[in-house]
Design an enzyme around this catalytic site. Structure first.
Site, PDB file in Angstrom:
ATOM      1  N   MET A  19       0.717  -1.415  -0.114  1.00  0.00           N
ATOM      2  CA  MET A  19       0.040   0.081  -0.031  1.00  0.00           C
ATOM      3  C   MET A  19       0.921   1.362  -0.082  1.00  0.00           C
ATOM      4  SD  MET A  19      -2.593  -1.361  -0.269  1.00  0.00           S
ATOM      5  CE  MET A  19      -3.450  -2.628   0.262  1.00  0.00           C
ATOM      6  N   CYS A  20       1.993   1.245  -0.355  1.00  0.00           N
ATOM      7  CA  CYS A  20       2.935   2.277  -0.270  1.00  0.00           C
ATOM      8  C   CYS A  20       3.059   3.074  -1.609  1.00  0.00           C
ATOM      9  CB  CYS A  20       4.527   1.887   0.098  1.00  0.00           C
ATOM     10  SG  CYS A  20       4.753   1.552   1.841  1.00  0.00           S
ATOM     11  N   MET A  73       8.249   4.759   5.898  1.00  0.00           N
ATOM     12  CA  MET A  73       8.129   3.274   5.329  1.00  0.00           C
ATOM     13  C   MET A  73       9.671   2.864   4.422  1.00  0.00           C
ATOM     14  SD  MET A  73       6.069   1.309   6.822  1.00  0.00           S
ATOM     15  CE  MET A  73       6.572  -0.119   6.107  1.00  0.00           C
ATOM     16  N   GLU A  74       9.742   4.194   3.796  1.00  0.00           N
ATOM     17  CA  GLU A  74      11.185   4.029   3.044  1.00  0.00           C
ATOM     18  C   GLU A  74      12.418   3.854   3.882  1.00  0.00           C
ATOM     19  OE1 GLU A  74       7.935   5.064   0.263  1.00  0.00           O
ATOM     20  OE2 GLU A  74       8.423   5.593   2.353  1.00  0.00           O
ATOM     21  N   ASP A 116      23.800 -11.360   5.196  1.00  0.00           N
ATOM     22  CA  ASP A 116      23.945 -12.236   4.019  1.00  0.00           C
ATOM     23  C   ASP A 116      25.513 -12.200   3.616  1.00  0.00           C
ATOM     24  OD1 ASP A 116      23.502 -13.607   1.447  1.00  0.00           O
ATOM     25  OD2 ASP A 116      24.160 -11.715   0.527  1.00  0.00           O
TER      26      ASP A 116
END
Length: 158
Positions: free
Chosen positions: A74-75, A112-113, A127
């Site tokens: 939803m962004c 959110m970013e 990783d």
């Protein structure tokens, strides 16, 4: 109370921001990855087999911030003006704190970013070091501050 991401039929929807005003929006988020002493030394001294770990994490955090609307349903896609990534090693705890500042001129915030950038940056460190230490822990991912928009200022702890 009607949730903003549900329409009148209770189906998922993207929030309509067309009536909002364009303002300068800024958000800063951070998180921590804790690891063994050997993994920490490899990260800080750039001796990992996969290349420069902290620099790669910075690039990954920037990329993650830019691609947030592609992975969080939803962004809204945003025209981001600035992304700055800070990496702070903590030798006493064998941990690295990664912080992401995102800024734009828009109708919706960049929280959110910033949070996505932190998550992707920390996952990249994991990783790149997992051959040395699979027991690393990513923690404390949170919004530290935000400004702009109707809701105004937010600072963690205030």
């Amino acid at each position: 109370m009607q949730l903003t991401h549900l329409n009148k039929q209770n189906n998922p929807t993207m929030v309509d921001v067309s009536d909002k005003h364009i303002t300068t929006r800024e958000a800063y988020a951070s998180g921590v990855i804790s690891m063994s002493e050997q993994a920490f030394e490899s990260a800080i001294n750039h001796t990992g087999k996969k290349g420069p770990i902290t620099q790669t994490a910075i690039i990954a955090a920037i990329m993650g911030s830019k691609k947030t609307s592609e992975i969080i349903p939803m962004c809204h896609p945003l025209m981001i003006n600035k992304i700055n990534v800070d990496i702070t090693p903590n030798p006493a705890k064998h941990s690295i704190t990664l912080g992401v500042l995102v800024k734009c001129e828009g109708k919706t915030g960049v929280e959110m970013e910033a949070l996505t950038g932190v998550s992707i940056g920390l996952l990249t460190i994991y990783d790149m070091l997992k051959a040395i230490d699979r027991s690393m822990v990513i923690s404390d991912i949170c919004l530290q501050s935000k400004s702009g928009g109707k809701s105004g200022e937010y600072h963690r702890g205030n």
